[in-house]
Design a protein around this motif. Structure first.
Motif, PDB file in Angstrom:
ATOM      1  N   LYS A  55      -2.620   8.054  -2.499  1.00 45.40           N
ATOM      2  CA  LYS A  55      -1.790   7.336  -1.535  1.00 45.40           C
ATOM      3  C   LYS A  55      -0.840   6.375  -2.251  1.00 45.40           C
ATOM      4  O   LYS A  55      -1.200   5.790  -3.273  1.00 45.40           O
ATOM      5  CB  LYS A  55      -2.667   6.531  -0.573  1.00 45.40           C
ATOM      6  N   ASN A  90      -7.206   8.296  -2.035  1.00 44.62           N
ATOM      7  CA  ASN A  90      -7.511   8.394  -0.607  1.00 44.62           C
ATOM      8  C   ASN A  90      -8.943   8.872  -0.428  1.00 44.62           C
ATOM      9  O   ASN A  90      -9.227  10.066  -0.554  1.00 44.62           O
ATOM     10  CB  ASN A  90      -6.529   9.355   0.082  1.00 44.62           C
ATOM     11  N   GLU A 100       2.609   0.998  -6.563  1.00 48.90           N
ATOM     12  CA  GLU A 100       1.185   0.763  -6.313  1.00 48.90           C
ATOM     13  C   GLU A 100       0.586   1.993  -5.648  1.00 48.90           C
ATOM     14  O   GLU A 100       1.010   2.406  -4.575  1.00 48.90           O
ATOM     15  CB  GLU A 100       1.002  -0.469  -5.425  1.00 48.90           C
ATOM     16  N   ILE A 101      -0.409   2.572  -6.306  1.00 50.31           N
ATOM     17  CA  ILE A 101      -1.039   3.791  -5.792  1.00 50.31           C
ATOM     18  C   ILE A 101      -2.555   3.642  -5.778  1.00 50.31           C
ATOM     19  O   ILE A 101      -3.112   2.744  -6.410  1.00 50.31           O
ATOM     20  CB  ILE A 101      -0.652   5.032  -6.626  1.00 50.31           C
ATOM     21  N   GLY A 102      -3.220   4.531  -5.062  1.00 52.38           N
ATOM     22  CA  GLY A 102      -4.671   4.507  -4.992  1.00 52.38           C
ATOM     23  C   GLY A 102      -5.216   5.847  -4.533  1.00 52.38           C
ATOM     24  O   GLY A 102      -4.458   6.726  -4.089  1.00 52.38           O
ATOM     25  N   TYR A 143       0.854   2.897  -1.830  1.00 52.01           N
ATOM     26  CA  TYR A 143       0.726   1.675  -1.044  1.00 52.01           C
ATOM     27  C   TYR A 143       2.011   0.842  -1.078  1.00 52.01           C
ATOM     28  O   TYR A 143       2.293   0.112  -0.130  1.00 52.01           O
ATOM     29  CB  TYR A 143      -0.445   0.841  -1.557  1.00 52.01           C
ATOM     30  N   ALA A 144       2.744   0.922  -2.173  1.00 52.81           N
ATOM     31  CA  ALA A 144       4.007   0.185  -2.276  1.00 52.81           C
ATOM     32  C   ALA A 144       4.880   0.858  -3.316  1.00 52.81           C
ATOM     33  O   ALA A 144       4.399   1.243  -4.387  1.00 52.81           O
ATOM     34  CB  ALA A 144       3.753  -1.274  -2.655  1.00 52.81           C
ATOM     35  N   THR A 198      -8.824   1.432 -10.229  1.00 55.46           N
ATOM     36  CA  THR A 198      -8.870   0.828  -8.886  1.00 55.46           C
ATOM     37  C   THR A 198     -10.312   0.501  -8.526  1.00 55.46           C
ATOM     38  O   THR A 198     -10.719  -0.657  -8.585  1.00 55.46           O
ATOM     39  CB  THR A 198      -8.246   1.774  -7.843  1.00 55.46           C
ATOM     40  N   LYS A 202      -8.618  -1.281  -4.130  1.00 56.69           N
ATOM     41  CA  LYS A 202      -8.309   0.043  -3.588  1.00 56.69           C
ATOM     42  C   LYS A 202      -7.010   0.613  -4.136  1.00 56.69           C
ATOM     43  O   LYS A 202      -6.773   1.823  -4.023  1.00 56.69           O
ATOM     44  CB  LYS A 202      -8.252   0.004  -2.063  1.00 56.69           C
ATOM     45  N   SER A 203      -6.156  -0.238  -4.698  1.00 55.02           N
ATOM     46  CA  SER A 203      -4.889   0.250  -5.240  1.00 55.02           C
ATOM     47  C   SER A 203      -4.460  -0.628  -6.404  1.00 55.02           C
ATOM     48  O   SER A 203      -4.968  -1.736  -6.594  1.00 55.02           O
ATOM     49  CB  SER A 203      -3.809   0.257  -4.153  1.00 55.02           C
TER      50      SER A 203
END
Length: 251
Positions: free
Chosen positions: A80, A96, A92-94, A82-83, A40, A46-47
Motif C-alpha cells: 500500500k 497490506n 511512504e509504503i507498507g 500511504y503517502a 515496518t 505500519k508504514s
C-alpha cells in the motif's frame, strides 16, 4: 548461540506468513515484501518512507528490477502507498495485511504489466553504498526453500543476530543487514563466533575502508577477517588451557 523469546523480533501473524508462502511471488517480489515487513513491522509501525534505492540496497537487486516488481505488488494491492514522495522525502509504503484485498491471479502473477508506473521517477535518486549489481530471480527449488524458511527468517528471535544487525546498521548508517547477508551471519553465529567479535571486526575494517576512501557494500566484505580472528582466538585459548593444566600440575 542462544535464542531468547524476549529478544527483538518482527511481529507477523502465522496467518499472514502462510498466505505469503502460498502465493507464487517471484524471488524479487519476495525480497521486496520481506524488506518492507522488516522496516515496518520490525519497528512496530505500519508504514515507512522507503525509496527505490533503499529497497534495492536491502535486497541486493537493481533499482530497475525493484521498480518493475514493486509496481506489480502495488497494483495487486499487496503493498500500500500511504503517502506519495516529494523531492525531499521518500514515498511512504507498507504491507497490506488484509490479504483478502489482494488482487492476485497466481497463474499470471509474473506477467502483470501495469499500464502506468506507480513509482515516481524522482525515486531513482542515489543511496549511500547502493549496489551496482543484481541477483537473478529465484528458481523453483530456491523459492520453495525460501517459503519453508520464511517464518524462521522473519521472526528474528535470536538475540545475537539482532545485536549484529543493529550494529551493522549503526556502523553503515542504514536500516541493517541485507536479507542476502542473513544466512552468512546466522552461519557464523551457529559455529560459535561471538557477536562482539563480529562487531569489532566490522568497526575496525569499516573505519579503515572509509579512511582509504572506499565504501563497504555488503557484510561479505568482513567474512574472511571474522573467520581469521575467530580462528586466532580459538588457537590462543587452546594454548592457554595447556598452560593452565601445566600450572595446576606443578602446583
Amino acid at each position: 548461540m542462544s535464542s531468547q523469546l524476549d529478544a527483538p523480533f518482527t511481529r507477523i501473524t502465522n496467518e499472514i506468513l502462510e498466505e505469503i508462502a502460498k502465493r507464487k511471488f517471484n524471488g524479487t517480489q519476495y525480497g521486496i515484501i520481506i524488506s518492507i515487513l522488516r522496516n515496518t513491522y520490525g519497528f512496530q509501525r505500519k508504514s515507512h518512507g522507503m525509496s527505490l534505492s533503499f529497497i534495492a540496497e536491502a535486497t541486493d537487486t537493481k533499482k530497475t528490477q525493484v521498480k518493475r516488481e514493486l509496481d506489480k505488488l502495488i497494483e495487486m494491492k499487496v503493498i500500500k502507498v500511504y503517502a506519495e514522495g516529494t523531492y525531499t522525502t521518500s514515498r511512504e509504503i507498507g504491507f497490506n495485511k488484509n490479504f483478502r484485498e489482494w488482487q492476485i491471479e497466481d497463474s499470471t502473477l509474473n506477467r502483470v504489466h501495469p499500464k502506468k508506473s506507480t513509482v515516481p521517477e524522482s525515486e531513482y535518486g542515489e543511496y549511500p553504498n547502493s549496489s551496482t549489481g543484481g541477483v537473478p530471480e529465484l528458481g523453483y527449488q530456491e523459492r520453495k526453500s525460501f517459503k519453508e524458511n520464511l517464518k524462521e527468517i522473519t521472526t528474528g528471535e535470536n538475540n545475537d543476530f539482532e545485536k549484529v544487525n543493529k550494529e551493522y546498521g549503526r556502523i553503515h548508517q542504514c536500516m541493517g543487514l541485507k536479507p542476502s547477508d542473513w544466512p552468512t551471519v546466522t552461519a557464523l553465529l551457529s559455529k560459535g563466533v561471538q557477536a562482539d567479535l563480529i562487531i569489532n571486526v566490522m568497526e575496525e575494517k569499516h573505519a579503515k575502508k572509509v579512511e582509504d576512501g572506499g565504501k563497504v557494500h555488503s557484510f561479505s566484505f568482513y567474512t574472511n577477517a571474522i573467520k581469521e580472528k575467530h580462528k586466532g582466538i580459538g588457537a590462543k585459548n587452546s594454548r592457554m588451557s595447556i598452560f593452565d593444566e601445566l600450572e595446576r600440575e606443578l602446583g
